[in-house]
Write a protein that holds these residues in place. Sequence first.
Motif, short mmCIF file in Angstrom:
data_model
loop_
_atom_site.label_atom_id
_atom_site.label_comp_id
_atom_site.label_asym_id
_atom_site.label_seq_id
_atom_site.Cartn_x
_atom_site.Cartn_y
_atom_site.Cartn_z
N TRP A 269 0.84 -1.21 0.00
CA TRP A 269 0.00 0.00 0.00
C TRP A 269 0.87 1.25 0.00
O TRP A 269 0.59 2.22 -0.71
N ARG B 65 3.81 1.65 -1.22
CA ARG B 65 4.37 1.84 -2.56
C ARG B 65 3.32 2.41 -3.51
O ARG B 65 3.63 3.25 -4.35
N CYS B 66 2.08 1.95 -3.36
CA CYS B 66 1.00 2.49 -4.21
C CYS B 66 0.81 3.98 -3.93
O CYS B 66 0.69 4.79 -4.86
N TYR B 67 0.78 4.36 -2.66
CA TYR B 67 0.59 5.76 -2.31
C TYR B 67 1.75 6.62 -2.83
O TYR B 67 1.53 7.72 -3.34
N ASN C 179 3.52 6.11 -5.40
CA ASN C 179 3.44 6.18 -6.86
C ASN C 179 2.11 6.72 -7.36
O ASN C 179 1.82 6.64 -8.55
N ASN C 180 1.30 7.26 -6.44
CA ASN C 180 -0.02 7.80 -6.79
C ASN C 180 -0.88 6.80 -7.56
O ASN C 180 -1.57 7.14 -8.50
N LYS C 181 -0.78 5.52 -7.15
CA LYS C 181 -1.61 4.47 -7.73
C LYS C 181 -2.70 4.13 -6.73
O LYS C 181 -2.52 4.30 -5.52
N PRO C 182 -3.84 3.62 -7.21
CA PRO C 182 -4.87 3.17 -6.26
C PRO C 182 -4.35 2.01 -5.41
O PRO C 182 -3.73 1.08 -5.93
N ALA D 296 -0.20 -5.50 -5.92
CA ALA D 296 -0.12 -4.04 -5.85
C ALA D 296 0.73 -3.49 -6.99
O ALA D 296 0.45 -2.41 -7.52
N GLU D 297 1.76 -4.23 -7.36
CA GLU D 297 2.65 -3.73 -8.42
C GLU D 297 2.03 -3.88 -9.80
O GLU D 297 2.15 -3.00 -10.64
N THR D 298 1.38 -5.02 -10.04
CA THR D 298 0.88 -5.30 -11.40
C THR D 298 -0.61 -5.09 -11.56
O THR D 298 -1.08 -4.88 -12.68
N GLY D 299 -1.35 -5.20 -10.47
CA GLY D 299 -2.81 -5.12 -10.58
C GLY D 299 -3.42 -6.37 -11.19
O GLY D 299 -4.61 -6.41 -11.50
#
Length: 145
Positions: free
Chosen positions: A34, A36-38, A40-43, A114-117
């Motif tokens: 999570w 890392r997502c935040y 990288n501004n990813k959901p 989280a990395e690939t979705g």
Amino acid sequence: MNWGMIGAGLVMGIAAMGSAIGIGIAGQGAIGAWKRCYLNNKPAPFLLVVFAGAPLTQTIYGFLLMQTMHGSAVNANPAQQLFLLGLGLACGLSMCMSAVAQGKAGAAGSDALAETGKGFTNYIMVVGLCETIALFSMVFGMIVA
């Protein structure tokens, strides 16, 4: 002293310790994913909670086997009591290790998802394979208790 009752308690306690360790491992993986997502501004996928919580079920299996063993231990002779003590230790440890392995698989699944979705179904299958060991321990333990 009824050693069978001690074995019944041990199966629950050791399985629960494994759940705690496994949830800690999987939870660390989910939180890191999570973060890392935040960054990288990813959901941030809420679905990672599935991986983090998966090792909790070993506590349930330990409880169910404890109930069966308790019923058997009430009027058990000394040899049966020692058998139940050994059964509690062995099944508790196998459930514990299943939860730890599941936590590790869940952490890796969180990272990958989280990395690939992609790939949730594949990742959860591996988590489920780790679960199978605990299920076998519970069922086989119930059969012989």
